[in-house]
Design an enzyme around this catalytic site. Sequence first.
Site, PDB file in Angstrom:
ATOM      1  N   GLU A  60      29.094  49.659  43.338  1.00 47.62           N
ATOM      2  CA  GLU A  60      27.743  49.128  43.285  1.00 47.62           C
ATOM      3  C   GLU A  60      26.645  49.730  43.686  1.00 47.62           C
ATOM      4  O   GLU A  60      25.671  49.600  43.015  1.00 47.62           O
ATOM      5  CB  GLU A  60      27.950  47.837  44.242  1.00 47.62           C
ATOM      6  CG  GLU A  60      29.299  46.872  43.585  1.00 47.62           C
ATOM      7  CD  GLU A  60      30.526  47.217  43.735  1.00 47.62           C
ATOM      8  OE1 GLU A  60      30.656  48.184  44.831  1.00 47.62           O
ATOM      9  OE2 GLU A  60      31.428  46.699  43.032  1.00 47.62           O
ATOM     10  N   HIS A 129      35.160  35.617  45.866  1.00 45.11           N
ATOM     11  CA  HIS A 129      34.722  35.351  44.414  1.00 45.11           C
ATOM     12  C   HIS A 129      34.037  34.054  44.485  1.00 45.11           C
ATOM     13  O   HIS A 129      34.025  33.143  43.511  1.00 45.11           O
ATOM     14  CB  HIS A 129      36.268  35.158  43.755  1.00 45.11           C
ATOM     15  CG  HIS A 129      36.792  36.675  43.359  1.00 45.11           C
ATOM     16  ND1 HIS A 129      37.802  36.825  44.525  1.00 45.11           N
ATOM     17  CD2 HIS A 129      36.952  37.233  42.600  1.00 45.11           C
ATOM     18  CE1 HIS A 129      38.195  38.090  43.917  1.00 45.11           C
ATOM     19  NE2 HIS A 129      37.712  38.443  42.905  1.00 45.11           N
TER      20      HIS A 129
END
Lengths: 337, 409
Positions: A60, A129
Amino acid sequence: MPSLTMIEAIRDAMDVMMARDDRVVTFGQDVGRFGGVFRCTDGLQGKYGSSRCFDTPISESGIVGIAVGMGAYGLRPVAEIQFADYMYPAYDQIVSEAARLRYRSAGEFSAPIVVRMPCGGGIFGAQTHSQSPEALFTHVAGLKTVIPSNPHDAKGLLIAAIEDDDPVVFLEPKRIYNGPFDGHHDRPVVPWSKHELSETPQGHYTVPIGEAVVRREGAEVSILAYGTMVHVAETARREVGIDAEIIDLRSLIPLDVDTIVQSVIRTGRCMIVHEATRTSGFGAELSALIQEKCFYHLEAPVVRVTGWDTPYPHAQEWDYFPGPDRVGRALIRLMES
Amino acid sequence: MNVQPLTFHVPEPHPCFGSAADVSGFQLSDAARVRRPEIDVEASEIRDLAYELIRVLDADGHAVGPWSEACTVDQLRSGLRAMLKTRAYDARMTVMQRQRKTSFYMQCTGEEAIACGFQSALQAGDMNFPTYRQQGLLIAQDWPLVDLMCQVLSNEKDRMKGRQLPVFYSAREAGFFSISGNLATQYVQAVGWAMASAMRGDSRVAAAWIGEGATAENDFHAALVFASVYRPPVVLNVVNNQWAISTAQSVAGGAQATFAARAHGYGIPALRVDGNDYLAVHAAACWAVERARRNLGSTLIEWVTYRAAPHSTSDDPSKYRPQNDQAVWPLGDPVERLKDHLTGIGEWSEARHVQLKAELDEEIAGAAKEAQGSGTLVEGSKCSPASMFDDVYKSMPPHLREQRQELGF
């Protein structure tokens, strides 16, 4: 006007911008050949080639770091972080670099980048999530933070974000990718095609960043919400029969303070609803603003209905998620106070 | 089974510089010994070079070996001038910090050859992503000293408008990316910039810079992965000056393998170069830059040098390393070595050296006077507090306008 899902609208926004401006590039994990784990970039690599839409390593900070470098070069990167829960390795690049580049170089360099990230719960996504980390962005000077609640806004806001010369964190509530979820998890999913805001103009249009919209006018209380919670708030209001005004903030920074203040001054009551945890969440900022700007018009304390101050659980999904029942009960209490 | 208790390994301060300087453990390749590979060599064919040291100048100041033919005499004299100017600038700014005209300064003493020599291999349009210790990249281009000084003094002519800590320059025109206090972030940004250049079919290359201590940061690894995968035109520079503030390079993992060797796991070719040898720096930089420009991908270069000065004006190295360290450092002083070489080939002299230093001192004194005329951190003019709210965003959002008004502007 075609009726699109959020996914289709987001993809359409990138398609429109990639066609209009060859500096627009899209990348991230599984974004290229596969078209994204949520299909948001489906077909873009085939249409624009792998130097415009490509897969990246799982890194990321690398994804956002190269975006900053590409932005400095003169491209307009749209980077995807697969889940907002996984943005933390990129946080240094977002906060220390993208957000501050224009300021620290006095405008010599800037980061005209968009970082897209699916966020929010209600999908049994558990701890990694389901998160709603918007407050970690709104606290950062130099970032714009945007979160749409429907396909029409998703496309218009994403086009506006790509055209914006400042770095924009674009949060996509994944629970409403396919339909306007109102928190009634025990009922069948309603598809976007049944919702008027799925009607999405073809081609280029923008929804301005920094403008809230009144989704429903009401006289008794102002509800400030964004993302999935706009739909939850509307259902909760209807179920308890309270004439609430529902404001979809759409853009958290810059924030449309005027629309909020005008509404609260008129109704005298305010409820803030978000999925994110309560303490130091964006609701705290909203609450403080209302206290500062509407104090003499308030007839009751500002109420926040939010996720609990716990990590997002799995089995206890519907006890955590601030659904219509919790919002409705809080509304009744607020009207009685 | 008789199990021995485990022991925990913490590296010694430095294999060479412990409580007393001892360089007997430092492995030096002889100048001229290390081969110069073809520009399109495969990474796998030069793995040994990550454990050697490319050097051109021998102990007598002669330029020897396959890396020696890259520089003209004019380039060398210009390199010597750039290094001397960088050193003199550092000295002057350190004095100004001690005089409390600014809050902070960082010298690059002993490392001048790397930035100055590397810049000589770049072309207009290329972009450096420097750390705070590559001021030589700007000075080698004769970037105006007054401009640099105004930034250090945070005065009204500071192009960063007083927002940045001293030495965090930005000079887009000079291919010098805005410096950030957050270590290693620029390393992966350089890779992204180079990817963009390749994606656009451009011919410009990027140079990434990092210190050996900061190679431990995540972004170092991210940069190498992305450079490996997309093969963009970027030179990945690691300046190994042996020290990260008080922490020796062994604590960054330098005792186990060289920093150049990090590239091997990514399939990126690596060179390890004497960073105090201007000729070697120029030659290796040209090699890697040409490689990048010919679309052959990235190269990692470990520049072996020594941080002769304190980490910053807030640092006292006598608390953690010996006093005579620089004197016994086996790679010597880059300025002296180039001076000796040029003198040896009859292209320089002590008299010319003294004269050049005097000219540079005068130039720097003049620049300092001019810069201070525009104010210092503590007196004279500086950018208005109203400008504090500019450039956060391209245009000022309402909440910042409100805050600016609250401050009285």
